[in-house]
Design an enzyme around this catalytic site. Structure first.
Site, PDB file in Angstrom:
ATOM      1  N   ASN A  92       0.873  -1.165   0.000  1.00  0.00           N
ATOM      2  CA  ASN A  92       0.000   0.000   0.000  1.00  0.00           C
ATOM      3  C   ASN A  92       0.911   1.216   0.000  1.00  0.00           C
ATOM      4  O   ASN A  92       1.983   1.194   0.613  1.00  0.00           O
ATOM      5  CB  ASN A  92      -0.900   0.029   1.232  1.00  0.00           C
ATOM      6  CG  ASN A  92      -2.040  -0.957   1.141  1.00  0.00           C
ATOM      7  OD1 ASN A  92      -2.393  -1.393   0.056  1.00  0.00           O
ATOM      8  ND2 ASN A  92      -2.611  -1.309   2.267  1.00  0.00           N
ATOM      9  N   ASP A 162      -3.009  -5.360   1.714  1.00  0.00           N
ATOM     10  CA  ASP A 162      -4.307  -6.020   1.741  1.00  0.00           C
ATOM     11  C   ASP A 162      -4.243  -7.489   1.326  1.00  0.00           C
ATOM     12  O   ASP A 162      -5.156  -8.253   1.621  1.00  0.00           O
ATOM     13  CB  ASP A 162      -5.272  -5.282   0.803  1.00  0.00           C
ATOM     14  CG  ASP A 162      -5.486  -3.853   1.254  1.00  0.00           C
ATOM     15  OD1 ASP A 162      -5.776  -3.656   2.441  1.00  0.00           O
ATOM     16  OD2 ASP A 162      -5.355  -2.937   0.420  1.00  0.00           O
ATOM     17  N   LYS A 172      13.754 -14.477  -9.136  1.00  0.00           N
ATOM     18  CA  LYS A 172      12.986 -13.565  -9.989  1.00  0.00           C
ATOM     19  C   LYS A 172      12.198 -14.365 -11.014  1.00  0.00           C
ATOM     20  O   LYS A 172      12.728 -15.232 -11.684  1.00  0.00           O
ATOM     21  CB  LYS A 172      13.934 -12.587 -10.699  1.00  0.00           C
ATOM     22  CG  LYS A 172      13.199 -11.601 -11.575  1.00  0.00           C
ATOM     23  CD  LYS A 172      14.157 -10.670 -12.281  1.00  0.00           C
ATOM     24  CE  LYS A 172      13.392  -9.774 -13.238  1.00  0.00           C
ATOM     25  NZ  LYS A 172      14.262  -8.949 -14.038  1.00  0.00           N
TER      26      LYS A 172
END
Length: 195
Positions: A92, A162, A172
């Protein structure tokens, strides 16, 4: 009155010195704690003189009413990060400014502040009782539960992610190249249509 002691880590931790520091505090002299880091003698530990900008921030504490004296306050700040792989993550957006401002204000008001922080876009305040970084939501949850039982107040302003990645990769992830359908050759279609 205030003092900002700076010395070798061994001198700082010496019991006689710590008794003297406690005497200063009991005499209502504010003691700005030394910083942690490399010292002139080459040792690493607590004892460094705080930077001038840190001392300037702490000076305001001298004139702030201590309405939170004796209170223990736990604050979370910043953003957590859930890693998809070593270079990508879910988060976030949060600068951490609100949590840092609250920690600073509580410190100025005399509280013993513990700050648990994620990723920040603002400098950490000085003079807090304890600071601990927690990158993921789980790390922040664990850190909060480690300290919360001993606190008078808990202020949670961290921007906790979230979602959590179910199977994060230790390597990766390569981009998967999908075959894109080629556009039709309209000239060829028109020729067949005229036939």
């Amino acid at each position: 009155m205030a003092v900002a002691p700076a010395m070798n880590v061994e001198m700082w931790n010496n019991p006689a010195n710590q008794r003297n520091i406690q005497q200063l505090i009991s005499d209502d002299i504010t003691v700005f704690q030394p910083s942690y880091g490399e010292q002139a003698c080459g040792e690493i530990g607590i004892g460094r003189m705080p930077e001038a900008i840190e001392l300037a921030d702490l000076i305001h504490d001298l004139w702030t009413p201590k309405i939170l004296a004796g209170k223990k306050i736990l604050i979370t700040a910043g953003a957590t990060l859930e890693m998809i792989d070593p270079v990508r993550g879910i988060t976030n957006i949060s600068s951490g400014q609100m949590g840092i401002a609250l920690a600073r204000a509580c410190r100025m008001a005399g509280a013993q502040v513990t700050l648990i922080y994620g990723q920040l876009q603002t400098p950490l305040p000085t003079g807090l009782y304890h600071m601990e970084q927690a990158i993921s939501a789980k790390e922040m949850y664990d850190a909060v539960h480690k300290y919360i039982e001993d606190q008078d107040v808990f202020i949670s302003v961290a921007a906790v992610a979230d979602y959590k990645v179910k199977n994060s990769s230790p390597h990766k992830l390569k981009k998967k190249i999908q075959k894109i359908p080629q556009p039709l050759n309209w000239k060829l279609i028109l020729i067949f249509w005229h036939l």
